[in-house]
Motif scaffolding. Structure first.
Motif, PDB file in Angstrom:
ATOM      1  N   GLU A 255       0.831  -1.204   0.000  1.00 17.23           N
ATOM      2  CA  GLU A 255       0.000   0.000   0.000  1.00 17.23           C
ATOM      3  C   GLU A 255       0.864   1.252   0.000  1.00 17.23           C
ATOM      4  N   GLU A 256       1.896   1.268   0.826  1.00 20.97           N
ATOM      5  CA  GLU A 256       2.772   2.435   0.899  1.00 20.97           C
ATOM      6  C   GLU A 256       3.575   2.608  -0.388  1.00 20.97           C
ATOM      7  N   GLY A 260       3.168   5.885  -3.232  1.00 21.65           N
ATOM      8  CA  GLY A 260       4.222   6.877  -3.073  1.00 21.65           C
ATOM      9  C   GLY A 260       4.415   7.717  -4.317  1.00 21.65           C
TER      10      GLY A 260
END
Length: 351
Positions: A255-256, A260
């Motif tokens: 998810e990160e 980004g």
């Protein structure tokens, strides 16, 4: 006082400035013939550097927005919406069990995605699915991606790879043919870019070959292939060549990494300045029913993990009678409903 937003977009009615080339809300081209600003970033989710010709677009059918008549200038005489180009949305269905839909999406001004598919008539026998996603910061990527996809499809379609008669050698022969298809696709990209271009055309590449239970998939970039069996765990057949994938490999959460600032920066691609275009291949023996999905990031942006994407495909298929083209079209509609931030391509084979 003179307002900087004293006009409106002819497509969505949103405010636009006099100097704007495209509507910020929907991506509609406002000034045909003008050149877009230069962008050096190699990012598949950025608007392209491209000079737009002033040629009138021939309308295909009535206005998609209101059903009105398209005028000689290429715009609807009733609501002002610009006529859709054939390249903005197209579909292919070489056999009842295999189909694909390629769509511009909502935010982009042109469709740089491309697909080319082929299949034998007998369900589950032989299917060839190729998807290429043009890199938006490069010139002519819409032309190059379509040429690449079709060239690769033609190579894959040319013959059945038998190897030495064993399953292992047959798998190796199919993988070799897939790599040859990537070579031809790369040549097609080079043939469709100017030798002295400051931003040579480039695109991603993913292909899946199904031949009588043998499934081989390979990719360059971040377009993907998945296998969703009806009664077993879903499988991601490809691993992205991207900055996000490298972060995930170091332990950063998916998810990160995929949300980004460099989520769409790819580390390998097809094109003049490509470091390497040899696809990494995966081989799988298919023994039961399921869905083969090949797609661009315009779909998986909104549902990246294999398990939830499998649920989405299965539910969408159930809602549309298991018909591949209707299912692919509904998945494109779903991605557009999530925001349509990128071009969207969905190619499906039902085994």
């Amino acid at each position: 006082m003179t307002s900087s937003t004293d006009t409106v977009c002819p497509n969505c009615g949103g405010p636009v400035a006099e100097a704007d080339l495209f509507c910020e809300a929907c991506g509609t081209e406002l000034k045909p013939g003008a050149a877009a600003p230069t962008s050096p970033a190699l990012d598949t989710d950025t608007e392209p550097t491209v000079e737009i010709t002033a040629a009138v677009v021939e309308a295909v059918g009535p206005c998609r927005s209101c059903g009105g008549t398209i005028g000689a200038d290429g715009y609807c005489e009733t609501c002002g919406t610009k006529a859709a180009k054939p390249r903005d949305h197209f579909e292919e269905q070489p056999a009842p069990w295999v189909a694909g839909v390629c769509d511009r999406g909502i935010r982009h001004s042109r469709n740089e995605d491309a697909m080319a598919i082929a299949a034998d008539a007998e369900p589950g026998s032989r299917a060839l699915l190729v998807v290429c996603d043009g890199v938006s910061s490069s010139l002519d990527s819409d032309v190059a991606s379509l040429a690449a996809a079709r060239a690769a499809r033609d190579v894959l379609e040319a013959g059945h790879a038998q190897g030495l008669g064993t399953e292992t050698s047959r798998a190796g022969a199919v993988a070799a043919r897939l790599k040859a298809a990537a070579d031809v696709a790369s040549d097609a990209v080079l043939d469709n870019t100017s030798p002295d271009s400051p931003n040579p055309a480039s695109c991603t590449f993913v292909a899946a070959v199904l031949e009588n239970g043998l499934l081989v998939a390979g990719n360059v970039g971040d377009s993907r292939a998945y296998w969703f069996p009806d009664t077993a765990e879903p499988i991601a057949l490809t691993v992205d060549d991207s900055w996000a994938a490298e972060l995930i490999a170091t332990g950063v959460s998916r998810e990160e990494a995929e949300s980004g600032p460099h989520a769409h920066a790819i580390t390998r691609w097809l094109g003049k300045d490509a470091p390497d275009h040899t696809p990494r291949t995966t081989t799988l023996h298919v023994t039961g029913p399921g869905w083969l999905l090949v797609c661009s990031d315009g779909l998986w942006n909104y549902c990246s993990e294999a398990a939830p994407l499998a649920d989405l495909v299965r539910q969408t298929a159930a809602d549309h009678g298991g018909e591949p083209k209707a299912t692919a079209s509904a998945l494109v509609d779903w991605a557009n409903a999530q925001g349509g931030q990128d071009n969207i391509t969905v190619a499906l084979a039902r085994l």
